[in-house]
Write an enzyme that holds these catalytic residues in place. Structure first.
Site, mmCIF file in Angstrom:
data_model
loop_
_atom_site.group_PDB
_atom_site.id
_atom_site.type_symbol
_atom_site.label_atom_id
_atom_site.label_comp_id
_atom_site.label_asym_id
_atom_site.label_seq_id
_atom_site.Cartn_x
_atom_site.Cartn_y
_atom_site.Cartn_z
ATOM 1 N N TYR A 1 45.453 46.220 43.485
ATOM 2 C CA TYR A 1 45.471 47.497 42.766
ATOM 3 C C TYR A 1 45.500 48.677 43.745
ATOM 4 C CZ TYR A 1 43.926 51.718 40.635
ATOM 5 O OH TYR A 1 43.864 53.035 40.279
ATOM 6 N N ASP B 1 44.811 49.908 36.521
ATOM 7 C CA ASP B 1 43.339 49.907 36.454
ATOM 8 C C ASP B 1 42.907 49.771 34.995
ATOM 9 O OD1 ASP B 1 43.874 52.344 35.307
ATOM 10 O OD2 ASP B 1 42.644 53.528 36.673
ATOM 11 N N GLU C 1 40.364 56.137 45.915
ATOM 12 C CA GLU C 1 40.527 54.893 45.150
ATOM 13 C C GLU C 1 39.395 53.910 45.434
ATOM 14 O OE1 GLU C 1 42.338 54.156 42.704
ATOM 15 O OE2 GLU C 1 43.708 55.846 42.703
#
Ligand code: SF4
Length: 377
Positions: free
Chosen positions: A132, A150, A49
């Protein structure tokens, strides 16, 4: 006009199940994803990520493999030196991510015994982990019922619900709508499929609900998609006009001493922090070439700087940059100015050189191909 356009949306409450059914059939095979039905390793989810922020899956793949081969778990990464991490990251861009990656691994090792916290709150307290990323790790690795949103998910959700509000103001509304797409727990299983729902939306956005020409006929959610029903999918997400920074200008000074090159390390804090660079002038809007040249490093042996034709262009997130490139070669034994050092050109690939510097050096030395060193790729 798409074949199913103008049809009335049906069964919107089936969306989570439709999405998971599609994911079970079409999920992408990615280096950081475990086989279907297995829990993901928080370390691999986190690493991927962080790398995927502002960088595409294709570029990230080889970097991810290199990292996990060298540092197979967070403990190993937490014991690595920052220099090694920056070197391994070189070429991936947005270097503050690498610095935060290292700081985070150190914090997990020092404060959590090498085990990632399993809540969004705990994750968000770590360096470089924003809302996030915390939601993505919590959902994918720990099954928390939360939806990370996202760019891909923003696009799918804004189309599905025809969200008229423009980004970034629309973010809270999109977040709330995205949460309605979370899948239920598996039958007879207390854990949730939140992580699969999130990854399903990510995959849908990457492969079907693409920015241009979405393949709506193949989309599992087309029967309930408001933008598809209206036929104006590509107009979502609505966006406020973008403000780009003014063009900045500067000069780069590429000095060779035989088969060595003069470099320095950028300050730890700020843009490209801690990375290696050739000396440069300041980078400011409207800077004249003469003013940039006056900031050349003071080296007695350099009687004259040679300007290379053309400029090296680079676009940072908040401003574009153009560098003119000056070259000079100096005799053996010329000392490096204070704070600078000579490095062999043949080992430049081992330096934490950002892409901008690779471009400037390649421009100066006329080596755009991989002939002499991987640093010129
Ligand atoms: S129907 Fe088309 S626009 Fe709507 S979510 Fe699916 S791919 Fe995107």
């Amino acid at each position: 006009m798409p074949a199913l356009a103008n049809k009335k949306p049906k069964h919107p409450t089936d969306r989570p199940a439709l999405l998971l059914g599609w994911y079970d059939r079409h999920r992408r095979k990615l280096p950081w994803r475990p086989p279907a039905g297995e829990w993901a390793d928080p370390y691999r989810v986190w690493l991927s990520e962080i790398m995927l922020q502002q960088t595409g899956v294709k570029t990230v793949g080889p970097y991810f493999q290199k990292f996990v081969e060298r540092w197979p778990d967070v403990e190993a990464l937490g014991r690595a030196s920052l220099d090694d991490v920056l070197r391994m990251w070189a070429g991936l861009g947005y270097y503050s991510r690498a610095r935060n990656l290292h700081a985070c691994a150190v914090a997990v090792l020092r404060d959590h015994g090498g085990v990632f916290p399993d809540t969004e709150e705990g994750l968000r307290a770590l360096p470089g982990i924003g809302p996030y990323t915390a939601a993505a790790i919590a959902a994918i690795a720990f099954g928390a019922r939360t939806m990370p949103v996202d760019g891909n998910i923003e696009r799918v959700v804004s189309r599905l619900f025809a969200v008229e509000e423009a980004l970034p103001q629309a973010k809270p509304r999109i977040q709330q709508l995205a949460t309605t797409l979370l899948g239920a727990a598996r039958a007879g299983d207390a854990t949730s499929r939140a992580g699969d729902s999130a990854q399903a939306l990510m995959d849908l956005g990457a492969s079907i609900c693409t920015p241009n020409k979405p393949a709506c006929a193949l989309c599992p959610l087309n029967q309930g998609c408001l933008a598809f029903a209206r036929g104006d999918q590509e107009s979502f997400p609505r966006k406020a006009p973008k403000k780009t920074g003014a063009l900045r200008r500067g000069a780069a000074f590429v000095v060779t001493r035989g088969d060595q090159l003069l470099v320095r390390t950028r300050p730890e804090k700020g843009l490209l922090g801690g990375m290696t660079e050739v000396p440069t002038s300041s980078w400011i809007a409207g800077q004249e070439v003469k003013a940039a040249l006056k900031q050349a490093p003071v080296i007695e042996a350099v009687a004259r700087w040679h300007r290379k034709a053309g400029v090296v262009s680079h676009v940072f997130t908040h401003f574009p940059l153009e560098l003119v490139v000056y070259t000079a070669s100096v005799p053996a034994r010329t000392a490096a100015p204070e704070g600078m050092r000579w490095v062999p050109i043949a080992t430049l690939q081992d330096e934490a050189l950002p892409n901008l510097m690779r471009k400037a050096i390649a421009h100066a030395l006329g080596r755009s191909g991989p002939g002499r060193s991987a640093a010129w790729r």
